[in-house]
Design a protein around this motif. Structure first.
Motif, PDB file in Angstrom:
ATOM      1  N   TYR A 124       1.169   7.241 -10.182  1.00 53.76           N
ATOM      2  CA  TYR A 124       2.140   6.990  -9.107  1.00 53.76           C
ATOM      3  C   TYR A 124       2.280   5.496  -8.837  1.00 53.76           C
ATOM      4  CZ  TYR A 124       4.982   7.932  -5.029  1.00 53.76           C
ATOM      5  OH  TYR A 124       6.044   7.979  -4.146  1.00 53.76           O
ATOM      6  N   ASN A 125       1.214   4.741  -9.076  1.00 54.66           N
ATOM      7  CA  ASN A 125       1.288   3.295  -8.864  1.00 54.66           C
ATOM      8  C   ASN A 125       2.259   2.630  -9.825  1.00 54.66           C
ATOM      9  OD1 ASN A 125       0.507   0.958  -7.441  1.00 54.66           O
ATOM     10  ND2 ASN A 125      -0.980   0.418  -9.022  1.00 54.66           N
ATOM     11  N   GLY A 126       2.539   3.277 -10.935  1.00 55.97           N
ATOM     12  CA  GLY A 126       3.569   2.790 -11.836  1.00 55.97           C
ATOM     13  C   GLY A 126       4.937   3.336 -11.496  1.00 55.97           C
ATOM     14  N   ILE A 127       4.973   4.607 -11.118  1.00 56.41           N
ATOM     15  CA  ILE A 127       6.245   5.306 -10.919  1.00 56.41           C
ATOM     16  C   ILE A 127       6.830   5.085  -9.525  1.00 56.41           C
ATOM     17  CG2 ILE A 127       7.272   7.631 -10.761  1.00 56.41           C
ATOM     18  CD1 ILE A 127       5.188   8.395 -13.001  1.00 56.41           C
ATOM     19  N   GLY A 128       5.992   5.203  -8.488  1.00 53.97           N
ATOM     20  CA  GLY A 128       6.478   5.162  -7.115  1.00 53.97           C
ATOM     21  C   GLY A 128       7.274   3.926  -6.732  1.00 53.97           C
ATOM     22  N   PRO A 129       6.831   2.720  -7.121  1.00 53.66           N
ATOM     23  CA  PRO A 129       7.554   1.512  -6.715  1.00 53.66           C
ATOM     24  C   PRO A 129       8.742   1.143  -7.599  1.00 53.66           C
ATOM     25  CG  PRO A 129       5.179   1.120  -6.980  1.00 53.66           C
ATOM     26  CD  PRO A 129       5.517   2.393  -7.687  1.00 53.66           C
ATOM     27  N   ASN A 130       8.952   1.859  -8.700  1.00 53.91           N
ATOM     28  CA  ASN A 130       9.959   1.478  -9.683  1.00 53.91           C
ATOM     29  C   ASN A 130      11.192   2.377  -9.576  1.00 53.91           C
ATOM     30  OD1 ASN A 130      11.160   1.815 -12.618  1.00 53.91           O
ATOM     31  ND2 ASN A 130      10.155  -0.182 -12.553  1.00 53.91           N
ATOM     32  N   PRO A 131      12.365   1.833  -9.230  1.00 48.73           N
ATOM     33  CA  PRO A 131      13.558   2.661  -9.012  1.00 48.73           C
ATOM     34  C   PRO A 131      13.932   3.528 -10.214  1.00 48.73           C
ATOM     35  CG  PRO A 131      13.909   0.438  -8.174  1.00 48.73           C
ATOM     36  CD  PRO A 131      12.609   0.411  -8.929  1.00 48.73           C
ATOM     37  N   VAL A 149      -3.730   0.757  -4.081  1.00 49.47           N
ATOM     38  CA  VAL A 149      -4.436   1.952  -4.540  1.00 49.47           C
ATOM     39  C   VAL A 149      -5.920   1.658  -4.703  1.00 49.47           C
ATOM     40  CG1 VAL A 149      -2.390   2.825  -5.746  1.00 49.47           C
ATOM     41  CG2 VAL A 149      -4.092   1.506  -7.030  1.00 49.47           C
ATOM     42  N   ILE A 150      -6.717   2.700  -4.500  1.00 52.10           N
ATOM     43  CA  ILE A 150      -8.159   2.671  -4.743  1.00 52.10           C
ATOM     44  C   ILE A 150      -8.463   3.776  -5.742  1.00 52.10           C
ATOM     45  CG2 ILE A 150     -10.458   3.026  -3.732  1.00 52.10           C
ATOM     46  CD1 ILE A 150      -9.287   1.923  -1.086  1.00 52.10           C
ATOM     47  N   LEU A 151      -9.111   3.425  -6.850  1.00 57.28           N
ATOM     48  CA  LEU A 151      -9.397   4.386  -7.912  1.00 57.28           C
ATOM     49  C   LEU A 151     -10.900   4.471  -8.138  1.00 57.28           C
ATOM     50  CD1 LEU A 151      -6.682   3.173 -10.472  1.00 57.28           C
ATOM     51  CD2 LEU A 151      -6.457   5.007  -8.791  1.00 57.28           C
ATOM     52  N   GLY A 152     -11.454   5.676  -7.978  1.00 55.50           N
ATOM     53  CA  GLY A 152     -12.869   5.903  -8.198  1.00 55.50           C
ATOM     54  C   GLY A 152     -13.093   6.750  -9.439  1.00 55.50           C
ATOM     55  N   TYR A 153     -13.939   6.270 -10.347  1.00 57.43           N
ATOM     56  CA  TYR A 153     -14.209   6.913 -11.648  1.00 57.43           C
ATOM     57  C   TYR A 153     -12.962   7.628 -12.183  1.00 57.43           C
ATOM     58  CZ  TYR A 153     -16.067  10.024  -7.922  1.00 57.43           C
ATOM     59  OH  TYR A 153     -16.282  10.717  -6.761  1.00 57.43           O
ATOM     60  N   PRO A 154     -11.905   6.824 -12.395  1.00 60.55           N
ATOM     61  CA  PRO A 154     -10.585   7.425 -12.635  1.00 60.55           C
ATOM     62  C   PRO A 154     -10.335   7.911 -14.050  1.00 60.55           C
ATOM     63  CG  PRO A 154     -10.422   5.042 -12.716  1.00 60.55           C
ATOM     64  CD  PRO A 154     -11.851   5.353 -12.339  1.00 60.55           C
ATOM     65  N   VAL A 155      -9.655   9.043 -14.148  1.00 65.43           N
ATOM     66  CA  VAL A 155      -9.029   9.455 -15.400  1.00 65.43           C
ATOM     67  C   VAL A 155      -7.749   8.625 -15.511  1.00 65.43           C
ATOM     68  CG1 VAL A 155      -7.962  11.331 -16.682  1.00 65.43           C
ATOM     69  CG2 VAL A 155      -9.962  11.783 -15.239  1.00 65.43           C
ATOM     70  N   ILE A 156      -7.637   7.825 -16.546  1.00 65.01           N
ATOM     71  CA  ILE A 156      -6.479   6.948 -16.730  1.00 65.01           C
ATOM     72  C   ILE A 156      -5.714   7.326 -17.992  1.00 65.01           C
ATOM     73  CG2 ILE A 156      -5.735   4.573 -17.185  1.00 65.01           C
ATOM     74  CD1 ILE A 156      -6.664   4.999 -14.311  1.00 65.01           C
ATOM     75  N   ASP A 157      -6.411   7.297 -19.129  1.00 63.29           N
ATOM     76  CA  ASP A 157      -5.810   7.598 -20.427  1.00 63.29           C
ATOM     77  C   ASP A 157      -6.352   8.944 -20.910  1.00 63.29           C
ATOM     78  OD1 ASP A 157      -5.032   7.774 -23.081  1.00 63.29           O
ATOM     79  OD2 ASP A 157      -5.332   5.647 -23.482  1.00 63.29           O
ATOM     80  N   GLU A 185       0.039   2.660 -19.059  1.00 60.58           N
ATOM     81  CA  GLU A 185       1.299   2.238 -19.659  1.00 60.58           C
ATOM     82  C   GLU A 185       2.479   2.381 -18.700  1.00 60.58           C
ATOM     83  OE1 GLU A 185       1.492   0.650 -22.404  1.00 60.58           O
ATOM     84  OE2 GLU A 185      -0.651   0.878 -22.813  1.00 60.58           O
ATOM     85  N   LEU A 186       2.259   3.034 -17.560  1.00 58.97           N
ATOM     86  CA  LEU A 186       3.307   3.179 -16.550  1.00 58.97           C
ATOM     87  C   LEU A 186       3.362   1.980 -15.607  1.00 58.97           C
ATOM     88  CD1 LEU A 186       2.626   6.922 -15.697  1.00 58.97           C
ATOM     89  CD2 LEU A 186       4.672   6.046 -16.842  1.00 58.97           C
ATOM     90  N   LEU A 187       2.313   1.172 -15.608  1.00 59.28           N
ATOM     91  CA  LEU A 187       2.281   0.000 -14.729  1.00 59.28           C
ATOM     92  C   LEU A 187       3.404  -0.963 -15.078  1.00 59.28           C
ATOM     93  CD1 LEU A 187      -1.568  -0.653 -14.655  1.00 59.28           C
ATOM     94  CD2 LEU A 187      -0.161   0.041 -12.704  1.00 59.28           C
ATOM     95  N   ASN A 188       3.927  -1.626 -14.053  1.00 59.39           N
ATOM     96  CA  ASN A 188       5.022  -2.579 -14.237  1.00 59.39           C
ATOM     97  C   ASN A 188       4.962  -3.616 -13.128  1.00 59.39           C
ATOM     98  OD1 ASN A 188       6.888  -1.529 -11.921  1.00 59.39           O
ATOM     99  ND2 ASN A 188       6.325   0.320 -13.084  1.00 59.39           N
ATOM    100  N   LYS A 189       5.860  -4.562 -13.138  1.00 57.78           N
ATOM    101  CA  LYS A 189       5.829  -5.673 -12.184  1.00 57.78           C
ATOM    102  C   LYS A 189       5.953  -5.222 -10.741  1.00 57.78           C
ATOM    103  CE  LYS A 189      10.805  -6.626 -12.576  1.00 57.78           C
ATOM    104  NZ  LYS A 189      11.127  -6.192 -11.206  1.00 57.78           N
ATOM    105  N   ASP A 190       6.445  -3.998 -10.505  1.00 54.39           N
ATOM    106  CA  ASP A 190       6.600  -3.483  -9.142  1.00 54.39           C
ATOM    107  C   ASP A 190       5.353  -2.773  -8.628  1.00 54.39           C
ATOM    108  OD1 ASP A 190       9.360  -4.284  -8.982  1.00 54.39           O
ATOM    109  OD2 ASP A 190       9.877  -2.540 -10.217  1.00 54.39           O
ATOM    110  N   SER A 191       4.380  -2.541  -9.505  1.00 55.04           N
ATOM    111  CA  SER A 191       3.177  -1.805  -9.110  1.00 55.04           C
ATOM    112  C   SER A 191       2.385  -2.571  -8.058  1.00 55.04           C
ATOM    113  CB  SER A 191       2.308  -1.525 -10.337  1.00 55.04           C
ATOM    114  OG  SER A 191       2.995  -0.713 -11.271  1.00 55.04           O
ATOM    115  N   LYS A 192       1.566  -1.832  -7.303  1.00 52.91           N
ATOM    116  CA  LYS A 192       0.839  -2.389  -6.170  1.00 52.91           C
ATOM    117  C   LYS A 192      -0.603  -2.764  -6.556  1.00 52.91           C
ATOM    118  CE  LYS A 192       4.454  -1.438  -3.650  1.00 52.91           C
ATOM    119  NZ  LYS A 192       5.338  -2.504  -3.166  1.00 52.91           N
ATOM    120  N   PRO A 193      -1.263  -3.590  -5.734  1.00 49.27           N
ATOM    121  CA  PRO A 193      -2.647  -4.001  -6.013  1.00 49.27           C
ATOM    122  C   PRO A 193      -3.585  -2.806  -6.159  1.00 49.27           C
ATOM    123  CG  PRO A 193      -1.693  -5.354  -4.272  1.00 49.27           C
ATOM    124  CD  PRO A 193      -0.710  -4.244  -4.530  1.00 49.27           C
TER     125      PRO A 193
END
Length: 277
Positions: A124-131, A149-157, A185-193
């Motif tokens: 969502y950190n990639g998708i939510g902020p990107n129109p 966002v805060i990610l704990g022992y995250p499933v990413i890939d 790979e969804l992260l982009n310049k609009d993503s949040k810290p």
């Protein structure tokens, strides 16, 4: 404090959110609008871990944050995605519709995900902020944005070898959309810290998941903080006796238990906590 359980709907799909809302403190002499954290617990997309629900919500409450637990879609007749993304967007929209009397700082919505729940937050950190991506995943009609966002022992890939899900059938039960398999790979310049933490010896989710996400954040020039603790199992929760499974001391980890204070200090540094005072 007020605790409430609500059913939200997307078309004919219903899901549950649990709100832990702070009361105002009369001694302050004036109203305070509090940040809010939306918690996505882990559970391998097959259940919602109670160890990562109320114990974390109450901990966030104790630091002056409202908390909402999102019980997102699990593996079932249809894939988890994209519905889980729509549930997150709907939850943010629901928070934004709350009256001023709830005293929510709607510019300080933090998403906190753990294990499988962290994949939803990370994606969502990639998708939510990107129109463009909001339109692709049909969440453009929902209002509001998260701030970090805060990610704990995250499933990413989810394609990473020797790491969850490590099973092609389960992978497709989670998502048939391959572009969602690698949330980095969804992260982009609009993503949040992002604040990310994990243990080096996590035996379920390879720590490289955290590393590839943070690496992508750095490549994009996005604010990020990462803590890798030298030892500890997967699914520590608070890593204290509060979230320890009965008779299983492996869920205690004094060093890793510092992740919560570290994340809160990071939120302060990002001006997302404490400035109201």
């Amino acid at each position: 404090m007020k605790i409430e359980e609500r059913k939200l709907k997307i078309s004919d799909h219903e899901f549950t959110v649990k709100g832990y809302w702070l009361d105002q403190i009369s001694d302050f002499g004036k109203p305070v609008d509090y940040p809010v954290v939306i918690i996505c617990p882990g559970g391998g997309f097959t259940f919602h871990s109670g160890r990562e629900e109320e114990p974390l919500a109450l901990r966030y409450n104790s630091f002056g944050m409202h908390a909402v637990v999102l019980e997102y879609k699990l593996i079932g007749d249809t894939p988890v995605y994209p519905m889980a993304l729509q549930e997150m967007a709907k939850t943010i929209d629901w928070i934004n519709q709350q009256p001023d009397s709830m005293h929510i700082d709607k510019d300080k919505i933090i998403l906190a995900g753990f294990s499988a729940g962290a994949h939803i937050v990370a994606a969502y950190n990639g998708i939510g902020p990107n129109p463009t991506l909001r339109k692709k995943y049909q969440i453009e009609r929902y209002k509001g944005q998260h701030a970090a966002v805060i990610l704990g022992y995250p499933v990413i890939d989810m394609t990473m070898k020797d790491s969850f899900p490590d099973d092609d059938k389960v992978l497709h039960e989670i998502s048939t959309d391959e572009s969602l398999w690698k949330s980095q790979e969804l992260l982009n310049k609009d993503s949040k810290p992002a604040f990310v933490w994990q243990t080096r010896t996590d035996d379920l989710v390879n720590v490289m998941n955290s590393l590839v996400y943070v690496e992508k954040m750095v490549q994009l020039g996005l604010p990020a903080e990462f803590h890798m603790f030298g030892s500890g199992i997967h699914g520590l929760g608070l890593a204290t006796y509060v979230t320890k499974k009965p008779g299983k001391d492996k869920y205690l980890n004094k060093r890793a238990s510092g992740w919560m204070d570290l994340s809160l200090t990071w939120l302060e540094m990002m001006n997302l906590l404490g400035s109201a005072y």
